[in-house]
Design an enzyme around this catalytic site. Structure first.
Site, mmCIF file in Angstrom:
data_model
loop_
_atom_site.group_PDB
_atom_site.id
_atom_site.type_symbol
_atom_site.label_atom_id
_atom_site.label_comp_id
_atom_site.label_asym_id
_atom_site.label_seq_id
_atom_site.Cartn_x
_atom_site.Cartn_y
_atom_site.Cartn_z
ATOM 1 C CB CYS A 1 -0.736 0.083 1.335
ATOM 2 S SG CYS A 1 -2.303 -1.440 0.943
ATOM 3 C CB CYS B 1 13.481 7.813 -7.755
ATOM 4 S SG CYS B 1 14.255 7.108 -6.064
#
Ligand SMILES: [Zn+2]
Lengths: 480, 98
Positions: free
Chosen positions: A250, A438
């Site tokens: 998640c 990132c």
């Protein structure tokens, strides 16, 4: 008469099970006595106020539910398919919820509200702001509070008739059996395969049904393991653990808040059926929820595998050796849903956010072109925020767009060169031609490694990604 | 013969973001279509990303459940299960989150 014999192994187990049940029953009775005493005191207080003895009882009943119980659970008692005896069994039953997160939140609330006798809550973590969109048992005021404590407060506020136990150290091989032993049913509401295998094994060796659900993205799954004669356990279905890179989390993939909500509520339904003794338990079946399609599907699963190492004919996992089993080695993952922190590049190919910021500001001061920054995050993360002048190419598209990357490096170099490429300036000039960014600094390393394979040798990664940039340079940045 | 291939639990991301593929499998001189053959066929013809997320050896990778007409393929012979016209094969990636 035959002489007394030593009990055989299975008799011993039977006796231990009986003992556990009796202990549990005792704890329940103690609780009931305490509750009754409390209510008596209440009643005594109100009768003294009215001056006079209470009127004699004018009705007959032969069940264990108090007036308070009857009022509170009246809609269950009215239900022909549930009714008095199922409610009595539910009120005497106990359930352990492992994980007070997206699944555990609604499950705990509904089970407390429904009147389960004892509710055990396991967690090791504290409430975080990013939990609240789905972990609805917690509140803004309890951010930073231990999740088991926070969940117990919510359950107690909802139904003071329920006994709530908190298990604050999380669930691990050393404490698993001791915790599970005290409950009738276990609900798996965890977020990682390592703990899921452990819960399964603990339930198998102690003979407890396991109500298991999971949710990621917009998908949910639910089944009951280890129930009845021939229902499979988790290991029957998944004897080999999936590789860590095949487990979407998640924390990475995202999750639609009400999806774990729906699955947690369905887990509560299965527990109420199991403890109440009504309906067909969802064993040997898998219920699949596709929220985007608005579709529930139930499919048929295999029975027990005779060769299963947990529940098969010759199990190698037993009560005696479970505590020593290395679950982290088996799954190759820590028992959390945190993404592993990679370190695949040598220090020479890595710069800190501070170093990149230094290069950017010295370029701005001297009027040179800004350094080339490549952001490899998915589009939805890039659009939330990114560094000024960052070029966006998602990690998955690097191979296809490698020429674009080379152009980007040439572009920023040409500007620098035309700005007067003397040796002195060259020394101050950054060595790197490309800074790769990132979210957390994992994919940026993989991107630099891949770019090297594709012939781009002067790229470096920014350590810790945007998360680290926000932490060390700009707390106002809306990182996720 | 026509079969439906369905990808669930996030597997659709590996197959062009499409959950349901209705495909026509050509008859190949009497050789029957088994689930094992369909897996190889899907890998060659439908898979758009990273085969290691779909397969290991000649079967699916650990963590993927395979169903034939909504029943666990363990009940019908796994890789050797023979398919009929109109069958549905479902690939479900098991979820761990919560
Ligand atoms: Zn098993």
């Amino acid at each position: 008469m035959a002489p007394a014999e030593e009990p055989r192994g299975d008799e011993l187990e039977q006796k231990e099970r009986e003992l556990a049940l009796l202990k549990q029953r005792m704890a329940l009775l103690e609780q009931e006595v305490a509750d009754a005493r409390r209510r008596q005191q209440h009643a005594a207080a109100s009768t003294t106020a009215q001056d006079g003895p209470p009127p004699p009882r004018s009705f007959a009943c032969s069940h264990s539910l108090s007036k308070e119980h009857v009022q509170r659970y009246s809609r269950h008692l009215l239900l022909p398919s549930f009714g008095l005896s199922a409610q009595e069994r539910l009120c005497q039953g106990s359930v352990l919820i492992v994980g007070c997160g997206g699944l555990g939140s609604p499950a705990a609330l509904y089970l407390a509200a429904s009147g389960v006798g004892t509710l055990g809550l396991v967690d090791h973590d504290v409430v975080d702001l990013s939990n609240l969109h789905r972990q609805i048992i917690h509140t803004e005021a309890r951010v930073g509070v231990h999740k088991a404590t926070s969940a117990a407060q919510a359950c107690a506020a909802l139904n003071s008739l329920v006994k709530v136990n908190t298990h604050m150290d999380g669930f691990n091989p050393a404490n698993a059996l001791e915790i599970v032993r005290g409950y009738d049913v276990v609900l798996d509401a965890t977020d990682n395969p390592t703990t899921r295998y452990l819960i399964n094994d603990a339930c198998v060796v102690l003979g407890k049904p396991l109500v298991s659900a999971a949710a990621v993205g917009t998908d949910g799954q639910l089944t009951v393991y280890n129930y009845g004669e021939d229902a499979p356990c988790y290991r029957c279905l998944f004897p080999e653990s999936p590789a860590p890179e095949n487990c979407s989390r998640c924390a990475d993939a995202g999750v639609l808040g009400p999806v774990p909500g729906a699955m947690g509520v369905l887990q509560a339904v299965e527990v109420v059926k199991l403890l109440g003794g009504v309906g067909d338990v969802l064993a040997k079946k898998l219920l699949i929820f596709d929220a985007l399609a608005g579709r529930f599907t139930t499919v048929r699963l295999r029975g027990k595998r005779t060769e299963c190492v947990a529940c098969g004919l010759c199990p190698s996992i037993t009560r005696e050796n479970l505590a020593a089993y290395d679950y982290v080695a088996f799954t190759g993952q820590a028992p959390t849903d945190a993404a592993p922190s990679l370190s695949v590049l040598p220090p020479s190919l890595r710069v800190t956010p501070q170093q990149l910021q230094g290069v950017m500001s010295s370029a701005a001061v001297s009027g040179r072109a800004p350094p080339a920054v490549l952001d490899v995050r998915p589009a939805n993360q890039f659009s939330l925020m990114h560094l000024p002048n960052a070029t966006h190419i998602p990690f998955e598209q690097l191979d296809a767009k490698v020429e674009e990357v080379k152009d980007l490096i040439r572009g920023s170099k040409c500007v620098e060169c035309s700005g007067g490429g003397s040796a002195e300036i060259g020394e101050q000039r950054p060595e790197a031609g490309l800074y790769v960014m990132c979210r957390r600094g994992n994919n940026s390393q993989l991107a630099v490694a891949r770019l090297r394979e594709l012939g781009v040798l002067n790229a470096v990664d920014v350590v810790g990604g945007m998360e680290n940039w926000a932490k060390s340079l700009d707390p106002s940045m809306p990182v996720i | 013969m026509k079969v439906k291939l369905e990808f669930s639990g996030g597997m659709d991301l590996l197959f062009g973001n499409k959950k349901m593929h209705e495909v026509e499998l050509a008859e190949t001189n009497g050789k029957r279509w088994t689930v094992g053959r369909v897996i190889m066929w899907a890998r060659e013809n439908l898979l758009t990303e990273r085969p290691e997320l779909f397969m290991k050896g000649d079967s699916v990778r650990p963590g993927i459940l395979v169903l034939v007409n909504d029943c666990d393929w363990e009940l019908s012979g796994t890789l050797d299960c023979e398919l009929q016209d109109g069958d549905t094969v479902t690939f479900i990636s098991t979820l761990h989150g919560g």
